[in-house]
Design an enzyme around this catalytic site. Structure first.
Site, PDB file in Angstrom:
ATOM      1  N   TRP A 194      35.006  40.809  39.539  1.00 16.41           N
ATOM      2  CA  TRP A 194      36.012  41.614  38.846  1.00 16.41           C
ATOM      3  C   TRP A 194      35.930  41.348  37.342  1.00 16.41           C
ATOM      4  CZ3 TRP A 194      41.583  39.893  37.965  1.00 16.41           C
ATOM      5  CH2 TRP A 194      42.366  40.942  37.471  1.00 16.41           C
ATOM      6  N   ASP A 275      40.600  33.784  45.186  1.00 17.93           N
ATOM      7  CA  ASP A 275      41.340  34.943  44.701  1.00 17.93           C
ATOM      8  C   ASP A 275      41.568  35.845  45.912  1.00 17.93           C
ATOM      9  OD1 ASP A 275      42.485  37.089  43.461  1.00 17.93           O
ATOM     10  OD2 ASP A 275      40.832  37.487  42.080  1.00 17.93           O
ATOM     11  N   LYS A 311      48.153  45.271  46.323  1.00 17.81           N
ATOM     12  CA  LYS A 311      47.462  46.166  47.243  1.00 17.81           C
ATOM     13  C   LYS A 311      48.136  46.219  48.608  1.00 17.81           C
ATOM     14  CE  LYS A 311      44.126  46.796  44.183  1.00 17.81           C
ATOM     15  NZ  LYS A 311      44.428  45.776  43.169  1.00 17.81           N
TER      16      LYS A 311
END
Length: 465
Positions: A194, A275, A311
C-alpha cells in the site's frame, strides 16, 4: 534529565534524545523522497516527490510563497480525475471502497441499527474518551482479531488502544517502535505494498526496506524471494505483514506458506507488525482471515496488530481502528500501554467516540453480530462473483494472456498486470480510472460494468503491447 524506560520483548530500552530522533527522521524522510527509492514505491503507482527547495516564485504578501503545489495522492487523485470526467460511461476502480450493484456507497443495515440505538440512548454524553479510547471497543477488537479463546488475552499479555482507523493504528505503532524498540530501526515491507506504508513508517523515524513479495511473471506470490529476503534481514528487524487480502496485489500466502514465514521469522527473532484492514472481507470468514495473526500469537511470541473497521463495517469516514501489542507478560503489557499513551496524547489527545461506539454495539450483541457477519459475507461473495464474471468476459473475448490470476487473487483488489501505458489508454479511450500500476478495486464493479471493463482490457492488451 532521566530517560524514559519501557520493557518490550523482555529487554529494557531507553528513549533516544529528541535531537537525535529529529535528525534521524529528517534524514530518513529526505532519503524517502529521493527518486532512488523507487524500488519501494514504483509498484504502488506513487510518483516520487522531489525534496529540492523551490525558487522562482515570489510573493511578498505571503511567508509561504516558496511552497510548491504537491502532486495528488496516487490513489485519492484517481477519484479527483474521475469526478472531473463528464463521460456517462466513466468507471472508478481506484479507491478501495465497497459499492452496491448500482455503484452507490453502502451503509450496512446493522450499522444503521446500531446508530439508532446510540442516538436514542439519552444517557449517552459527548465527554472525552480516555487516551486509550473506548474500553469495550478495545476489548472486543482484541477478541475479534486474536480470538475469544486467545491465551494472550486470558493471560493479560495484550494491550489495545483505539486509534484513527488502520492508518492511525500503524502510525501510533510505528512511533512507539521508533522510541522504544531499539534492537532494529529497520522495518521490512512487501514489494509492492500500500502506497501509504513507506510514508507512515519513514515519518516515524524507521528505516524502510523492501522484501520480495509479488512475482509479476506468475502474478502470484514470490515465496522463495520472500523467504530469502527475510532470511537475510538482520536479527530483530521489524516485518510488516498484510494479515489477509494483500493490497495492492490480492495475493495471499497459503496456510503452508504462512507457516514457513512464521517459523523463519521466529528463528530470526523478527518482530511481526500485522496490518489487518480486511478481516472477514477477504474470504467472508472472520476466523479464516485472522488465522495468520492467531498463529503468530499462539507460539507465545510478541507482535503488533493494526486493525481497521473501514472496509468490514463500511465505517470509512468514521475512522475506527485499533492497535494491539501482544507482549511476553502482563507487566510488560502494562508498561507498553503507559508509553502508548505518551505517543497518543500529543498526537491527537484521544480518539472520537461515535464510530467506536457503533463497533462496540454490534460486537457485544449476539444478534447484531450475526447480522453483521451475514452482511459481511454478502459483500465478500459479491466481490468473488465479480472476479468470476470478469474472468469469463475476458475468456469470451479471447483476450491474449492468462487471466486466471483474477479468480486466484482474493479481497477487494486485483493486480491486473496491465502496464502504465495500458492504464493510460483505458482512461483516455474508455474513461476507466485505476491506479497506474494496474490495480483495480473489484468492489467498484457490477454485472452492468464488467463488459465495459473487459472491452477496455481487451483493447489495451491488443493495441498497447
Amino acid at each position: 534529565m532521566e530517560k524514559a524506560e519501557v520493557s518490550f520483548a523482555g529487554a529494557k530500552m531507553h528513549s533516544r534524545a529528541p535531537s537525535h530522533t529529529a535528525d534521524r527522521r529528517l534524514y530518513l524522510l529526505s532519503r524517502h523522497l529521493e527518486p532512488s527509492l523507487s524500488a519501494i514505491s514504483a509498484h504502488d503507482g506513487n510518483r516520487n516527490v522531489s525534496a529540492s527547495p523551490t525558487s522562482g516564485f515570489s510573493d511578498p504578501g505571503s511567508v509561504f510563497s516558496h511552497v510548491v503545489q504537491a502532486p495528488e495522492d496516487p490513489i485519492l487523485g484517481v477519484t479527483v480525475a474521475y469526478n472531473k470526467d463528464p463521460s456517462p460511461v466513466k468507471l472508478n476502480l481506484g479507491v478501495g471502497a465497497y459499492r452496491t450493484v448500482e455503484g452507490k456507497p453502502l451503509v450496512l443495515n446493522v450499522v444503521r441499527k446500531a446508530e439508532h440505538i446510540l442516538v436514542n440512548d439519552r444517557s449517552r454524553v459527548k465527554e472525552y474518551l480516555p487516551i486509550t479510547g473506548l474500553a469495550d471497543f478495545n476489548k472486543l477488537s482484541a477478541k475479534l482479531i486474536l480470538g475469544a479463546d486467545s491465551p494472550a488475552i486470558h493471560e493479560n499479555r495484550v494491550t489495545t488502544v483505539q486509534c484513527l482507523s488502520g492508518t492511525g493504528s500503524l502510525r501510533v505503532g510505528a512511533e512507539f517502535l521508533s522510541r522504544h524498540y531499539h534492537q532494529q530501526h529497520a522495518i521490512y515491507i512487501p514489494q509492492p505494498t500500500w502506497g501509504n506504508h513507506p510514508k507512515v513508517f519513514t515519518l516515524a523515524g524507521l528505516s524502510v526496506k523492501a522484501y520480495r513479495y509479488y512475482d509479476p511473471v506468475t502474478r502470484g506470490l514470490d515465496i522463495q524471494g520472500l523467504l530469502e529476503d527475510l532470511g537475510s534481514a538482520p536479527s530483530g528487524a521489524i516485518v510488516l505483514l498484510h494479515a489477509c487480502a494483500h493490497n495492492p496485489t490480492g495475493v495471499d500466502p497459503t496456510a503452508t506458506q504462512w507457516e514457513q514465514i512464521r517459523k523463519l521469522m521466529r528463528s530470526r527473532s523478527l518482530l511481526p507488525f500485522f496490518d489487518s484492514a480486511y478481516q472477514g472481507f477477504a474470504s467472508g470468514s472472520l476466523d479464516r482471515d485472522a488465522h495468520p495473526v492467531r498463529s503468530f500469537v499462539a507460539d507465545g511470541g510478541e507482535c503488533l496488530v493494526a486493525q481497521s473497521y473501514a472496509k468490514n463495517m463500511g465505517l470509512y469516514g468514521e475512522r475506527v481502528g485499533a492497535l494491539s501489542i501482544v507482549c511476553k507478560n502482563p507487566e510488560v503489557a502494562s508498561r507498553v500501554e503507559s508509553q502508548l499513551k505518551l505517543v497518543i496524547r500529543p498526537m491527537y489527545s484521544n480518539p472520537p467516540i461515535h464510530g467506536a461506539s457503533i463497533v462496540a454495539t454490534i460486537l457485544k450483541d449476539r444478534n447484531m453480530y450475526e447480522e453483521w457477519t451475514d452482511e459481511l459475507k454478502a459483500m465478500a461473495d459479491r466481490i468473488i462473483t465479480m472476479r468470476h464474471q470478469l474472468f469469463e468476459a475476458l475468456r469470451a473475448r479471447r483476450t491474449p494472456g492468462d487471466w486466471s490470476h483474477i479468480i486466484k487473487q482474493i479481497g477487494m483488489f486485483t493486480f491486473t498486470g496491465l502496464n502504465t501505458k495500458q492504464v493510460a489508454f483505458m482512461t483516455k479511450e474508455f474513461h476507466i480510472y485505476m491506479t497506474s500500476d494496474g490495480r483495480i478495486s473489484m468492489a467498484g464493479l457490477s454485472s452492468k460494468t464488467v463488459p465495459h471493463l473487459a472491452d477496455a482490457i481487451h483493447a489495451a492488451v491488443t493495441r498497447m503491447v
